[in-house]
Design a protein around this motif. Structure first.
Motif, PDB file in Angstrom:
ATOM      1  N   PRO A 100      68.977  43.844  45.833  1.00  0.00           N
ATOM      2  CA  PRO A 100      68.371  44.552  44.699  1.00  0.00           C
ATOM      3  C   PRO A 100      66.851  44.350  44.689  1.00  0.00           C
ATOM      4  CG  PRO A 100      69.941  42.855  43.956  1.00  0.00           C
ATOM      5  CD  PRO A 100      69.865  42.782  45.435  1.00  0.00           C
ATOM      6  N   VAL A 101      66.165  45.234  44.009  1.00  0.00           N
ATOM      7  CA  VAL A 101      64.696  45.212  43.978  1.00  0.00           C
ATOM      8  C   VAL A 101      64.157  43.849  43.543  1.00  0.00           C
ATOM      9  CG1 VAL A 101      62.659  46.199  42.870  1.00  0.00           C
ATOM     10  CG2 VAL A 101      64.503  47.684  43.633  1.00  0.00           C
ATOM     11  N   GLU A 102      64.679  43.287  42.481  1.00  0.00           N
ATOM     12  CA  GLU A 102      64.180  41.993  42.008  1.00  0.00           C
ATOM     13  C   GLU A 102      64.383  40.909  43.065  1.00  0.00           C
ATOM     14  OE1 GLU A 102      62.415  38.913  40.167  1.00  0.00           O
ATOM     15  OE2 GLU A 102      62.187  41.027  39.699  1.00  0.00           O
ATOM     16  N   MET A 103      65.464  41.003  43.824  1.00  0.00           N
ATOM     17  CA  MET A 103      65.711  40.011  44.870  1.00  0.00           C
ATOM     18  C   MET A 103      64.712  40.176  46.017  1.00  0.00           C
ATOM     19  SD  MET A 103      67.285  37.324  45.729  1.00  0.00           S
ATOM     20  CE  MET A 103      68.503  37.249  44.431  1.00  0.00           C
ATOM     21  N   ILE A 104      64.302  41.397  46.296  1.00  0.00           N
ATOM     22  CA  ILE A 104      63.292  41.616  47.342  1.00  0.00           C
ATOM     23  C   ILE A 104      62.009  40.887  46.963  1.00  0.00           C
ATOM     24  CG2 ILE A 104      61.844  43.342  48.494  1.00  0.00           C
ATOM     25  CD1 ILE A 104      64.268  45.280  48.168  1.00  0.00           C
ATOM     26  N   ARG A 105      61.662  40.948  45.697  1.00  0.00           N
ATOM     27  CA  ARG A 105      60.475  40.217  45.212  1.00  0.00           C
ATOM     28  C   ARG A 105      60.638  38.725  45.435  1.00  0.00           C
ATOM     29  NH1 ARG A 105      59.262  37.659  40.570  1.00  0.00           N
ATOM     30  NH2 ARG A 105      57.120  37.642  39.894  1.00  0.00           N
ATOM     31  N   GLN A 106      61.801  38.183  45.089  1.00  0.00           N
ATOM     32  CA  GLN A 106      62.058  36.758  45.263  1.00  0.00           C
ATOM     33  C   GLN A 106      62.058  36.365  46.744  1.00  0.00           C
ATOM     34  OE1 GLN A 106      65.537  35.496  43.064  1.00  0.00           O
ATOM     35  NE2 GLN A 106      64.858  36.573  41.235  1.00  0.00           N
ATOM     36  N   ILE A 107      62.606  37.223  47.587  1.00  0.00           N
ATOM     37  CA  ILE A 107      62.616  36.965  49.031  1.00  0.00           C
ATOM     38  C   ILE A 107      61.182  36.895  49.547  1.00  0.00           C
ATOM     39  CG2 ILE A 107      63.207  37.961  51.284  1.00  0.00           C
ATOM     40  CD1 ILE A 107      65.754  39.119  49.858  1.00  0.00           C
ATOM     41  N   ALA A 108      60.369  37.859  49.143  1.00  0.00           N
ATOM     42  CA  ALA A 108      58.964  37.890  49.588  1.00  0.00           C
ATOM     43  C   ALA A 108      58.224  36.628  49.154  1.00  0.00           C
ATOM     44  CB  ALA A 108      58.269  39.137  49.056  1.00  0.00           C
ATOM     45  N   ILE A 109      58.448  36.188  47.934  1.00  0.00           N
ATOM     46  CA  ILE A 109      57.797  34.977  47.440  1.00  0.00           C
ATOM     47  C   ILE A 109      58.272  33.764  48.228  1.00  0.00           C
ATOM     48  CG2 ILE A 109      57.645  33.404  45.463  1.00  0.00           C
ATOM     49  CD1 ILE A 109      57.702  35.979  43.679  1.00  0.00           C
ATOM     50  N   ALA A 110      59.583  33.651  48.415  1.00  0.00           N
ATOM     51  CA  ALA A 110      60.153  32.489  49.107  1.00  0.00           C
ATOM     52  C   ALA A 110      59.704  32.416  50.567  1.00  0.00           C
ATOM     53  CB  ALA A 110      61.676  32.528  49.032  1.00  0.00           C
ATOM     54  N   LEU A 111      59.555  33.581  51.202  1.00  0.00           N
ATOM     55  CA  LEU A 111      59.157  33.603  52.617  1.00  0.00           C
ATOM     56  C   LEU A 111      57.648  33.724  52.798  1.00  0.00           C
ATOM     57  CD1 LEU A 111      61.983  35.883  54.058  1.00  0.00           C
ATOM     58  CD2 LEU A 111      61.747  33.392  54.284  1.00  0.00           C
ATOM     59  N   GLU A 112      56.938  33.790  51.679  1.00  0.00           N
ATOM     60  CA  GLU A 112      55.478  33.935  51.704  1.00  0.00           C
ATOM     61  C   GLU A 112      55.063  35.117  52.569  1.00  0.00           C
ATOM     62  OE1 GLU A 112      54.393  30.008  53.064  1.00  0.00           O
ATOM     63  OE2 GLU A 112      54.285  29.270  51.011  1.00  0.00           O
ATOM     64  N   CYS A 113      55.718  36.248  52.315  1.00  0.00           N
ATOM     65  CA  CYS A 113      55.364  37.468  53.039  1.00  0.00           C
ATOM     66  C   CYS A 113      55.194  38.600  52.032  1.00  0.00           C
ATOM     67  CB  CYS A 113      56.416  37.815  54.094  1.00  0.00           C
ATOM     68  SG  CYS A 113      57.998  38.373  53.442  1.00  0.00           S
ATOM     69  N   ASP A 114      54.627  39.670  52.479  1.00  0.00           N
ATOM     70  CA  ASP A 114      54.362  40.814  51.631  1.00  0.00           C
ATOM     71  C   ASP A 114      55.645  41.625  51.451  1.00  0.00           C
ATOM     72  OD1 ASP A 114      53.439  43.198  50.473  1.00  0.00           O
ATOM     73  OD2 ASP A 114      51.583  43.161  51.628  1.00  0.00           O
ATOM     74  N   ALA A 115      55.970  41.987  50.220  1.00  0.00           N
ATOM     75  CA  ALA A 115      57.142  42.821  49.967  1.00  0.00           C
ATOM     76  C   ALA A 115      57.016  44.158  50.691  1.00  0.00           C
ATOM     77  CB  ALA A 115      57.333  43.037  48.470  1.00  0.00           C
TER      78      ALA A 115
END
Length: 67
Positions: free
Chosen positions: A44-59
């Protein structure tokens, strides 16, 4: 063709994390992360944000808008 799961897997591996470790960080079951990475489901969209933060990469990278 762009696949979000491939980019999640690549970014996770670049951080040296196993699926189990990363699933724990995201607080999701490991099989859910596996389904995202293999393309059976998309996060889901909110999880993509969390993934980007956790991996320190750009969404935008995860979404295929940037390399």
């Amino acid at each position: 063709m762009f696949k979000i799961g491939e980019r999640i897997r690549a970014a996770r591996q670049d951080k040296g994390l196993t699926q189990k470790q990363f699933a724990g960080i995201l607080n999701v079951p490991a099989n859910t992360l596996s389904q995202w990475e293999t393309g059976r489901h998309e996060p889901p969209v909110e999880m993509i944000r969390q993934i980007a933060i956790a991996l320190e990469c750009d969404a935008n990278y995860l979404l295929g808008f940037a390399d």
